[in-house]
Write a protein that holds these residues in place. Sequence first.
Motif, PDB file in Angstrom:
ATOM      1  N   LEU A   1      -3.219   5.211   0.194  1.00  0.00           N
ATOM      2  CA  LEU A   1      -3.807   5.882   1.347  1.00  0.00           C
ATOM      3  C   LEU A   1      -3.151   7.237   1.544  1.00  0.00           C
TER       4      LEU A   1
ATOM      5  N   GLY B   1     -13.343  -1.822  -2.376  1.00  0.00           N
ATOM      6  CA  GLY B   1     -12.301  -2.356  -1.511  1.00  0.00           C
ATOM      7  C   GLY B   1     -12.636  -3.682  -0.870  1.00  0.00           C
TER       8      GLY B   1
ATOM      9  N   GLY C   1      -7.817  -0.307   4.921  1.00  0.00           N
ATOM     10  CA  GLY C   1      -6.941  -0.548   3.787  1.00  0.00           C
ATOM     11  C   GLY C   1      -6.012  -1.720   4.010  1.00  0.00           C
TER      12      GLY C   1
ATOM     13  N   GLY D   1      -2.860  -0.698  -3.155  1.00  0.00           N
ATOM     14  CA  GLY D   1      -3.759   0.357  -2.708  1.00  0.00           C
ATOM     15  C   GLY D   1      -3.011   1.640  -2.441  1.00  0.00           C
TER      16      GLY D   1
ATOM     17  N   ILE E   1       0.858  -1.183   0.000  1.00  0.00           N
ATOM     18  CA  ILE E   1       0.000   0.000   0.000  1.00  0.00           C
ATOM     19  C   ILE E   1       0.896   1.235   0.000  1.00  0.00           C
TER      20      ILE E   1
ATOM     21  N   PHE F   1      -7.487  -1.434  -2.410  1.00  0.00           N
ATOM     22  CA  PHE F   1      -8.099  -0.376  -1.606  1.00  0.00           C
ATOM     23  C   PHE F   1      -7.601   0.982  -2.062  1.00  0.00           C
TER      24      PHE F   1
ATOM     25  N   SER G   1      -8.223   5.003  -1.149  1.00  0.00           N
ATOM     26  CA  SER G   1      -8.885   6.071  -0.427  1.00  0.00           C
ATOM     27  C   SER G   1      -9.721   6.850  -1.433  1.00  0.00           C
TER      28      SER G   1
ATOM     29  N   GLU H   1      -9.479   4.512   7.761  1.00  0.00           N
ATOM     30  CA  GLU H   1      -9.140   4.056   6.414  1.00  0.00           C
ATOM     31  C   GLU H   1      -7.849   3.244   6.424  1.00  0.00           C
TER      32      GLU H   1
END
Length: 217
Positions: A102, A169, A114, A100, A79, A124, A126, A110
């Motif tokens: 973030l 997600g 995530g 993902g 992530i 995932f 945001s 989150e």
Amino acid sequence: MIRVLVADDEPMIRAGVAAILGADPGIEVVAEADDGRAAVEAATANRPDVVLLDIRMPRLDGLAALAELRRVLPDVAVIILTTFGEDDYIARALTDGASGFLLKAGDPRELITGVRAAAEGAAFLSPKVAKRVIEHLPAGRMSRGAKAREQVGQLTEREREVLALLGSGLSNADIAGRMHVVEGTVKAYVSAILGRLGLRNRVQAAVLAHEAGLVED
């Protein structure tokens, strides 16, 4: 227990992220790193389920570290931690296999969501990052929203439902629960969607779902 590595060159950010994750009884921060090279080395040594990777770091930046992690640990979920104004990096990481994105200044909830999604094999984004990615990508001859809706129009109603849930997600297991089917059926749907739309991974599919208006931000 979800094993996580946190990599960020800012000690306060790193400590804050580790503290938030450590408060969840189902998550364990197994290592921290303050640059990209150390992140790759720590991931190789500790074999985490998820790596949280700052996109800008010394020695090896987030993108280079992502590429190296994809090479040496292809099954680890990565992530990207980012801030506003790093759209070029986000667009590149999108195609390089990130699981993902973030925002560092985002809602702590989150962060937990995530990490859990990535550990379960989901993509995932945001919502604010998704919006930035969509705004930053080139529009081309048609608006990206129109193109996305045209692409999604190739799918069956059931495949569009799966794509919308993927964009929210959800993992394959979660999608299966929502749709009252077995997980293998969902995997088949996801593979069909990626193949038909020419997408490389679940994150690209999630972006497309946002572009097409299938996900409520």
